[in-house]
Design a protein around this motif. Sequence first.
Motif, short mmCIF file in Angstrom:
data_model
loop_
_atom_site.label_atom_id
_atom_site.label_comp_id
_atom_site.label_asym_id
_atom_site.label_seq_id
_atom_site.Cartn_x
_atom_site.Cartn_y
_atom_site.Cartn_z
N TYR A 113 -41.01 36.41 104.02
CA TYR A 113 -41.11 35.88 102.65
C TYR A 113 -39.72 35.72 102.05
CZ TYR A 113 -46.10 36.98 102.77
OH TYR A 113 -47.44 37.03 103.10
N GLU A 114 -39.60 34.76 101.15
CA GLU A 114 -38.36 34.56 100.39
C GLU A 114 -38.54 35.22 99.03
OE1 GLU A 114 -35.91 30.98 98.14
OE2 GLU A 114 -37.36 30.47 99.72
N VAL A 115 -37.63 36.11 98.68
CA VAL A 115 -37.76 36.86 97.42
C VAL A 115 -36.55 36.60 96.53
CG1 VAL A 115 -38.06 39.12 96.34
CG2 VAL A 115 -39.09 38.66 98.59
N THR A 116 -36.82 36.29 95.28
CA THR A 116 -35.77 36.17 94.26
C THR A 116 -35.80 37.43 93.40
OG1 THR A 116 -35.92 33.74 94.18
CG2 THR A 116 -34.95 34.86 92.26
N TYR A 117 -34.64 38.10 93.29
CA TYR A 117 -34.52 39.30 92.47
C TYR A 117 -33.75 38.94 91.21
CZ TYR A 117 -35.85 41.69 96.80
OH TYR A 117 -36.51 42.10 97.93
N LEU A 118 -34.44 38.86 90.09
CA LEU A 118 -33.79 38.49 88.83
C LEU A 118 -32.96 39.66 88.30
CD1 LEU A 118 -36.82 36.79 87.06
CD2 LEU A 118 -34.92 35.63 88.21
N PRO A 119 -31.79 39.39 87.76
CA PRO A 119 -31.00 40.46 87.12
C PRO A 119 -31.56 40.73 85.73
CG PRO A 119 -29.86 38.39 86.89
CD PRO A 119 -31.08 38.09 87.73
N ALA A 120 -31.09 41.78 85.11
CA ALA A 120 -31.45 42.06 83.72
C ALA A 120 -30.25 41.73 82.84
CB ALA A 120 -31.86 43.52 83.56
N GLU A 121 -30.53 41.49 81.58
CA GLU A 121 -29.45 41.29 80.62
C GLU A 121 -28.82 42.64 80.29
OE1 GLU A 121 -28.70 38.00 79.75
OE2 GLU A 121 -30.18 37.72 81.34
N ALA A 122 -27.79 42.65 79.48
CA ALA A 122 -27.10 43.89 79.14
C ALA A 122 -28.00 44.88 78.42
CB ALA A 122 -25.87 43.58 78.29
N ASP A 123 -29.05 44.37 77.74
CA ASP A 123 -29.97 45.27 77.03
C ASP A 123 -31.09 45.80 77.92
OD1 ASP A 123 -31.53 43.03 77.39
OD2 ASP A 123 -31.96 42.70 75.26
N GLY A 124 -31.05 45.43 79.20
CA GLY A 124 -32.05 45.93 80.14
C GLY A 124 -33.29 45.08 80.28
N ARG A 125 -33.33 43.96 79.56
CA ARG A 125 -34.52 43.10 79.61
C ARG A 125 -34.26 41.88 80.46
NH1 ARG A 125 -36.70 41.18 74.64
NH2 ARG A 125 -38.80 41.92 75.13
N VAL A 126 -35.34 41.37 81.04
CA VAL A 126 -35.26 40.20 81.92
C VAL A 126 -35.40 38.93 81.08
CG1 VAL A 126 -36.41 38.98 83.80
CG2 VAL A 126 -36.14 41.46 83.90
#
Length: 387
Positions: A113-126
């Motif tokens: 599978y191909e997986v994209t891992y999104l980062p979080a912003e500085a406040d911890g939210r996506v």
Amino acid sequence: MLYFDHCSSTPPHPDVVRTLSEVMLKHYANPASIHQMGMEADKLIQRARQLAAELYATRAEEWIFTSGGTESNNLAVKGIARSYRHRGNHLITTGIEHPSVYEAFKALEEEGYEVTYLPAEADGRVSTGKLAAALTDRTILVSVMHVNNETGAIQPIAEIGRLLSAYPKILFHVDGVQAAGKLETDLKGWGVDLYSISAHKLQGPKGSGWLYAREGLMLSPVLSGGGQERGLRSGTPNVPGIIASAKALRMAVQTASERRERMLELRSRLTAGLAGIPQLLIHGTDGSEGTMAPHIVCCSLPGLKPEVIVHSLEQEGIIISTKSACSSRKDQPSRVLLAMGCTHEVAVSSLRISLGDEHTKQDIDRLIERLSMIAAKLEPLAARRQL
């Protein structure tokens, strides 16, 4: 002893313990058996399933009993990915997920599978914008946690659900382990297809949990066996754990609003006190706009070893933790804080304080005082090591 590690596990409620004991002594028959005792045990399970459905405005058939959050997350993530591979092989999650979700996606990568891992912003939210940009015509699953177990950041689940409503072939899983019984949740209104809950995070017993799976979904089971739970979760049902967990869930959900307001006051008192400790960094926002869970505060003291602080506080009769309990014994930086853009020095020195119903303002003040004292005592040692 002051216990500030409720994210790892909560002290069981006395009423839950009594229920667990009573059911264990009286209803010990296998609920799959056709005799009267077995059928009585099965009736209790179905009653617990109906209770979960009523609490979340769903259908009883949409609830699967599991051994806890880890199994629920694995069943949701792997079960959906394998069942819908004919639609595509692209999956999306975040870099701040609990290990039971993060490692499940890592395992699926090994399956092709191909997986994209999104980062979080500085406040911890996506960012929903970054999520939207990551969607492709091969995407079949998006998994984003409701509340981060390290920082307490509340993710924009309703916004993500609205975004995904335009993509009916993409399924939406939410790890709700740190949110259940603490935040209002609208599974149907938010378009959530799967939602994971663990009992021991809300004063229930360990080894018991739930997975909400919207009616009509195909799920590939991760356990083979006797085909219990409609073939989705084989194994003799943990009748005492299920009934006691249902009691804990009912008490937590029905009192969530009043408990949340009280805990938010304690959290505000705690963050205000921590802000007075030199060099200490608090992660996330102040929570004034509903962006942070009421029971979690994550902070870092760069240059100081978090395990030394934890053990020093323990000697003062105070229990806190470092990052997730699943990885707290590993001498590595917090993957969650790194995904938020923090430096290695900050991510490796994180502390997590998680509140419970038993805490008072006096308890908060004592924690602040002791932590401040310990930080002041250890800071010269840290500075000496850097010379």
